[in-house]
Design a protein around this motif. Structure first.
Motif, mmCIF file in Angstrom:
data_model
loop_
_atom_site.group_PDB
_atom_site.id
_atom_site.type_symbol
_atom_site.label_atom_id
_atom_site.label_comp_id
_atom_site.label_asym_id
_atom_site.label_seq_id
_atom_site.Cartn_x
_atom_site.Cartn_y
_atom_site.Cartn_z
ATOM 1 N N GLU A 96 -2.668 5.588 12.067
ATOM 2 C CA GLU A 96 -2.077 6.161 13.289
ATOM 3 C C GLU A 96 -0.552 6.238 13.182
ATOM 4 O O GLU A 96 0.055 7.234 13.584
ATOM 5 N N ALA A 97 0.064 5.208 12.623
ATOM 6 C CA ALA A 97 1.523 5.203 12.445
ATOM 7 C C ALA A 97 1.941 6.299 11.474
ATOM 8 O O ALA A 97 2.952 6.991 11.693
ATOM 9 N N LEU A 98 1.171 6.489 10.407
ATOM 10 C CA LEU A 98 1.466 7.553 9.441
ATOM 11 C C LEU A 98 1.347 8.923 10.104
ATOM 12 O O LEU A 98 2.242 9.769 9.977
ATOM 13 N N LEU A 99 0.266 9.149 10.844
ATOM 14 C CA LEU A 99 0.075 10.434 11.511
ATOM 15 C C LEU A 99 1.198 10.712 12.501
ATOM 16 O O LEU A 99 1.710 11.831 12.584
ATOM 17 N N GLY A 138 0.823 -1.205 0.000
ATOM 18 C CA GLY A 138 0.000 0.000 0.000
ATOM 19 C C GLY A 138 0.851 1.246 0.000
ATOM 20 O O GLY A 138 2.008 1.225 0.440
ATOM 21 N N ALA A 139 0.259 2.340 -0.497
ATOM 22 C CA ALA A 139 0.968 3.619 -0.571
ATOM 23 C C ALA A 139 0.232 4.676 0.233
ATOM 24 O O ALA A 139 -0.972 4.868 0.057
ATOM 25 N N ALA A 140 0.960 5.343 1.108
ATOM 26 C CA ALA A 140 0.470 6.555 1.761
ATOM 27 C C ALA A 140 0.999 7.692 0.895
ATOM 28 O O ALA A 140 2.111 8.189 1.104
ATOM 29 N N VAL A 141 0.221 8.054 -0.145
ATOM 30 C CA VAL A 141 0.657 9.054 -1.116
ATOM 31 C C VAL A 141 0.540 10.437 -0.485
ATOM 32 O O VAL A 141 -0.544 10.830 -0.037
ATOM 33 N N LEU A 142 1.664 11.147 -0.442
ATOM 34 C CA LEU A 142 1.721 12.480 0.147
ATOM 35 C C LEU A 142 1.682 13.531 -0.959
ATOM 36 O O LEU A 142 2.139 13.271 -2.084
ATOM 37 N N ASP A 143 1.200 14.727 -0.640
ATOM 38 C CA ASP A 143 1.162 15.802 -1.634
ATOM 39 C C ASP A 143 2.533 16.441 -1.820
ATOM 40 O O ASP A 143 2.782 17.099 -2.829
ATOM 41 N N ASP A 144 3.451 16.232 -0.864
ATOM 42 C CA ASP A 144 4.786 16.812 -0.954
ATOM 43 C C ASP A 144 5.737 15.957 -0.116
ATOM 44 O O ASP A 144 5.388 15.576 1.003
ATOM 45 N N ALA A 145 6.911 15.666 -0.659
ATOM 46 C CA ALA A 145 7.853 14.787 0.048
ATOM 47 C C ALA A 145 8.445 15.446 1.291
ATOM 48 O O ALA A 145 8.627 14.790 2.316
ATOM 49 N N ASP A 174 -14.039 6.460 -4.843
ATOM 50 C CA ASP A 174 -13.617 7.852 -4.716
ATOM 51 C C ASP A 174 -12.172 7.896 -4.244
ATOM 52 O O ASP A 174 -11.669 6.936 -3.652
ATOM 53 N N LEU A 175 -11.523 9.004 -4.515
ATOM 54 C CA LEU A 175 -10.197 9.323 -3.984
ATOM 55 C C LEU A 175 -10.327 10.661 -3.273
ATOM 56 O O LEU A 175 -11.046 11.542 -3.743
ATOM 57 N N ARG A 176 -9.620 10.794 -2.143
ATOM 58 C CA ARG A 176 -9.740 12.042 -1.394
ATOM 59 C C ARG A 176 -8.392 12.396 -0.766
ATOM 60 O O ARG A 176 -7.731 11.538 -0.176
ATOM 61 N N TRP A 177 -8.007 13.671 -0.911
ATOM 62 C CA TRP A 177 -6.815 14.166 -0.219
ATOM 63 C C TRP A 177 -7.226 14.542 1.201
ATOM 64 O O TRP A 177 -8.095 15.385 1.402
ATOM 65 N N ILE A 178 -6.606 13.905 2.193
ATOM 66 C CA ILE A 178 -6.954 14.096 3.600
ATOM 67 C C ILE A 178 -5.963 15.083 4.225
ATOM 68 O O ILE A 178 -4.750 14.852 4.189
ATOM 69 N N PRO A 179 -6.460 16.170 4.818
ATOM 70 C CA PRO A 179 -5.553 17.159 5.412
ATOM 71 C C PRO A 179 -4.839 16.617 6.648
ATOM 72 O O PRO A 179 -5.384 15.797 7.388
ATOM 73 N N LEU A 180 -3.620 17.107 6.838
ATOM 74 C CA LEU A 180 -2.809 16.703 7.988
ATOM 75 C C LEU A 180 -2.698 17.814 9.036
ATOM 76 O O LEU A 180 -2.192 17.580 10.121
ATOM 77 N N HIS A 181 -3.163 19.012 8.710
ATOM 78 C CA HIS A 181 -2.947 20.177 9.598
ATOM 79 C C HIS A 181 -3.820 20.156 10.846
ATOM 80 O O HIS A 181 -3.644 20.970 11.744
ATOM 81 N N ASP A 182 -4.777 19.224 10.929
ATOM 82 C CA ASP A 182 -5.729 19.215 12.043
ATOM 83 C C ASP A 182 -5.395 18.141 13.088
ATOM 84 O O ASP A 182 -6.278 17.642 13.760
ATOM 85 N N ASP A 183 -4.116 17.780 13.173
ATOM 86 C CA ASP A 183 -3.652 16.765 14.120
ATOM 87 C C ASP A 183 -4.313 15.405 13.884
ATOM 88 O O ASP A 183 -4.511 14.630 14.800
ATOM 89 N N ASN A 191 7.402 18.616 2.894
ATOM 90 C CA ASN A 191 6.451 19.262 3.802
ATOM 91 C C ASN A 191 5.021 18.865 3.456
ATOM 92 O O ASN A 191 4.242 19.687 2.964
ATOM 93 N N PRO A 192 4.650 17.608 3.725
ATOM 94 C CA PRO A 192 3.306 17.167 3.345
ATOM 95 C C PRO A 192 2.217 17.862 4.147
ATOM 96 O O PRO A 192 2.362 18.091 5.348
ATOM 97 N N THR A 193 1.131 18.213 3.451
ATOM 98 C CA THR A 193 -0.036 18.796 4.113
ATOM 99 C C THR A 193 -1.269 17.901 3.943
ATOM 100 O O THR A 193 -2.272 18.103 4.626
ATOM 101 N N HIS A 194 -1.199 16.922 3.014
ATOM 102 C CA HIS A 194 -2.313 16.011 2.743
ATOM 103 C C HIS A 194 -1.772 14.632 2.370
ATOM 104 O O HIS A 194 -0.643 14.522 1.885
ATOM 105 N N PHE A 195 -2.602 13.600 2.579
ATOM 106 C CA PHE A 195 -2.291 12.277 2.038
ATOM 107 C C PHE A 195 -3.538 11.727 1.373
ATOM 108 O O PHE A 195 -4.659 12.173 1.649
ATOM 109 N N LEU A 196 -3.341 10.764 0.488
ATOM 110 C CA LEU A 196 -4.425 10.249 -0.339
ATOM 111 C C LEU A 196 -5.085 9.029 0.297
ATOM 112 O O LEU A 196 -4.401 8.108 0.744
ATOM 113 N N ALA A 197 -6.412 9.033 0.312
ATOM 114 C CA ALA A 197 -7.184 7.867 0.750
ATOM 115 C C ALA A 197 -8.071 7.440 -0.410
ATOM 116 O O ALA A 197 -8.518 8.266 -1.205
#
Length: 152
Positions: A145-148, A13-20, A118-127, A22-28
């Motif tokens: 949880e490990a990714l966060l 599986g891939a935890a696809v990040l929007d930026d290597a 569906d695909l969705r970019w999930i924000p990381l800025h909200d803890d 300084n990621p702000t989102h990941f793909l679900a």
């Protein structure tokens, strides 16, 4: 399941990040099947085939097939077992962070979106609140949880 347990099916599986850096989102990705998992969220990926050169190669192939993108894998999110994160008695998943290097995210054009609804970019800025609010496949929750924790 002890460390000597061998899982018959290796999933990747891939935890696809929007930026290597300084990621702000990941793909679900939202499952389309089986019916028992339909509508639940997961990390994109799939089963490693015997003819894949490695788990990493399998993940790159799966995301190319399912999402029509090329990935650059970053780091593995190590699971509690040599084969990664146990999904059930017979399968375990290894997960890597990754970034898209080519293509445009699609719901598997050759499969008419059969894999995902569906695909969705999930924000990381909200803890992690947005990520935790999704209905994840239960086996993927500890990986979320490990990714966060890793991205904090």
């Amino acid at each position: 399941m002890g460390p000597e347990h061998v899982f018959r099916t290796q999933v990747v599986g891939a935890a696809v990040l929007d930026d290597a850096e300084n990621p702000t989102h990941f793909l679900a990705a939202q499952r389309a099947y089986p019916e028992t998992l339909r509508g639940m969220w997961e990390f994109p990926g799939g089963k490693a085939d015997p003819d894949d050169a490695s788990c990493e190669a399998a993940l790159i192939r799966e995301c190319s097939e399912e999402l029509d993108v090329q990935l650059r894998l970053l780091d593995e999110i190590p699971g509690p077992h040599a084969q990664g994160w146990p999904l059930k008695e017979s399968s375990a998943m290894r997960v890597w962070t990754a970034v898209v290097t080519g293509g445009e995210l699609m719901l598997g054009p050759q499969y008419d979106g059969a894999d995902h609804l569906d695909l969705r970019w999930i924000p990381l800025h909200d803890d992690g609140a947005a990520a935790r609010d999704l209905e994840w496949i239960p086996a993927d929750r500890p990986i979320v949880e490990a990714l966060l924790a890793r991205l904090r």
